[in-house]
Design an enzyme around this catalytic site. Structure first.
Site, mmCIF file in Angstrom:
data_model
loop_
_atom_site.group_PDB
_atom_site.id
_atom_site.type_symbol
_atom_site.label_atom_id
_atom_site.label_comp_id
_atom_site.label_asym_id
_atom_site.label_seq_id
_atom_site.Cartn_x
_atom_site.Cartn_y
_atom_site.Cartn_z
ATOM 1 N N ASN A 1 -4.401 46.037 2.393
ATOM 2 C CA ASN A 1 -3.810 44.976 1.589
ATOM 3 C C ASN A 1 -2.730 45.570 0.690
ATOM 4 O OD1 ASN A 1 -3.412 42.440 0.521
ATOM 5 N ND2 ASN A 1 -5.461 42.229 -0.361
ATOM 6 N N GLN B 1 2.087 44.647 -4.617
ATOM 7 C CA GLN B 1 3.205 43.707 -4.549
ATOM 8 C C GLN B 1 3.539 43.068 -5.897
ATOM 9 O OE1 GLN B 1 0.842 41.112 -1.700
ATOM 10 N NE2 GLN B 1 1.763 39.460 -2.907
ATOM 11 N N HIS C 1 -1.211 34.822 4.050
ATOM 12 C CA HIS C 1 -1.074 36.185 3.547
ATOM 13 C C HIS C 1 -0.785 37.147 4.694
ATOM 14 C CE1 HIS C 1 -1.415 39.356 0.680
ATOM 15 N NE2 HIS C 1 -2.600 39.802 1.055
ATOM 16 N N CYS D 1 4.070 39.682 0.274
ATOM 17 C CA CYS D 1 3.168 40.336 1.228
ATOM 18 C C CYS D 1 3.823 40.592 2.582
ATOM 19 C CB CYS D 1 1.926 39.469 1.425
ATOM 20 S SG CYS D 1 2.325 37.793 1.935
#
Ligand SMILES: *[C@@H]1O[C@H](CO)[C@@H](O)[C@H](O)[C@H]1NC(C)=O
Ligand SMILES: *[C@@H]1O[C@H](CO)[C@@H](O)[C@H](O)[C@H]1NC(C)=O
Length: 323
Positions: free
Chosen positions: A290, A125, A270, A131
């Site tokens: 992630n 990102q 997140h 996110c």
């Protein structure tokens, strides 16, 4: 006196070598000497935390180890400002329908959607709290694969540019709602391929192209807020977008089953993607994708504690893309 001088010089020397190796490994360069000195102080602080934690890990007192990564030259406050977002996740979740917690189809005891080809490569990102676009894209990529047998890579930049405004009210690089990102894709009639609408990590004008649709979706639904429901949904619906609490421990995570009791009582900040679950001698875990590149964690993934009282709120805001 002499001894002391030599001792200090040696320490400084070792530290300088570490610092220079760190900068090389993660391609770091700084604008000024002042900036570099500040980064070095943060690096040394993180390095101490990591070393202390890893001593406990080696003694069998921790289920995961920590390691230097791209973020080791940032304080947690800076890291939070650059990479995390603040959600009003409760408000975002309340507008959504709950799906049934009980299903006739049983969930296997372990599962990994990566091995079934339902998960795209780990993305990055950049220095942007986007996110929420990655977790939205990830759950649609999975649902689209399960429906069509084709894995497409969705454009997060498309979502970032086109839903950071009314009526979606996402806040671009300052954070946003995965649920609102999905609503944009529903309303818009699709989302573009990443290859045609590449990631820039800053909000630009919306350049959606209706001739390059990677995937569409009909609706979104939320998962009942228990780990049992999340397990069942992961098994039967595919990768699930979730919101979690990230602390400084998560920043330094390297490998193993992450266990963070400092998450308790904190607000989610997140958006990530649950792509499976399992267990090993360190305990039960969720396999979580992630969006911080492949050099963080287990090649871009983290195994978060499962069945430990909904640790870090992993099961509180699960979202499914219905295609
Ligand atoms: C994983 O869990 C199962 C039962 O749920 C158990 O039989 C098995 O021993 C566990 N595996 C490990 C490595 O602990
Ligand atoms: C959670 O752990 C408890 C105790 O180890 C066990 O009895 C229970 O079956 C587990 N639940 C799930 C959903 O794995």
């Amino acid at each position: 006196m002499n001894k002391l001088v030599i001792f200090l010089a040696l320490v400084a020397c070792a530290s300088a070598a570490d610092w220079s190796a760190y900068k090389t490994r993660f391609g770091k360069s700084y604008r000024s000497l002042n900036e570099e000195q500040l980064r070095l102080r943060m690096f040394e602080k993180n390095k101490r935390i990591i070393e202390q934690h890893n001593k406990r890990f080696e003694a069998g007192e921790e289920s995961y180890d920590m390691g230097l990564n791209e973020f080791s030259d940032l304080s947690f406050e800076e890291f939070q400002a650059l990479y995390l977002s603040s959600f009003d996740a409760a408000a975002a979740a309340s507008v959504e329908q709950q799906i049934d917690e009980v299903s006739s189809r049983a969930a296997p005891s372990s599962l990994d959607w990566r091995s079934k080809g339902a998960v795209t490569a780990v993305k990055h990102q950049g220095s942007c709290g986007s996110c929420w676009t990655f977790s939205a894209a990830g759950c649609l990529e999975g649902a689209h694969f399960i429906k069509t047998g084709k894995l497409v890579t969705i454009s997060e930049q498309n979502i970032l540019d086109c839903s950071s405004r009314a009526p979606y009210n996402n806040m671009g690089c300052n954070g946003g709602y995965t649920s609102q990102a999905l609503q944009y894709i529903i309303d818009n009639g699709g989302v573009n391929y990443m290859s045609n609408y590449p990631y820039e990590g800053a909000v630009k004008t919306c350049r959606y192209n209706r001739n390059s649709i990677a995937a569409t979706m009909r609706s979104r639904s939320s998962v009942a807020r228990t780990e049992a429901a999340l397990k069942e949904a992961t098994a039967n619906k595919g990768p699930i977008a979730v919101s979690v609490v990230v602390t400084d421990k998560f920043q330094n995570y390297k490998s193993g089953v992450f266990n963070d009791n400092t998450c308790a009582g904190k607000v989610v900040n997140h958006g990530v993607l649950v792509v499976g679950y399992g267990n090993d001698s360190a305990g039960d875990y969720w396999i979580v994708k992630n969006s911080w590149g492949k050099s963080w964690g287990e090649s871009g993934y983290i195994r978060m504690s499962r069945n430990r009282s909904n640790q870090c709120q992993i099961a509180s805001y699960g979202l499914v893309a219905v295609v």
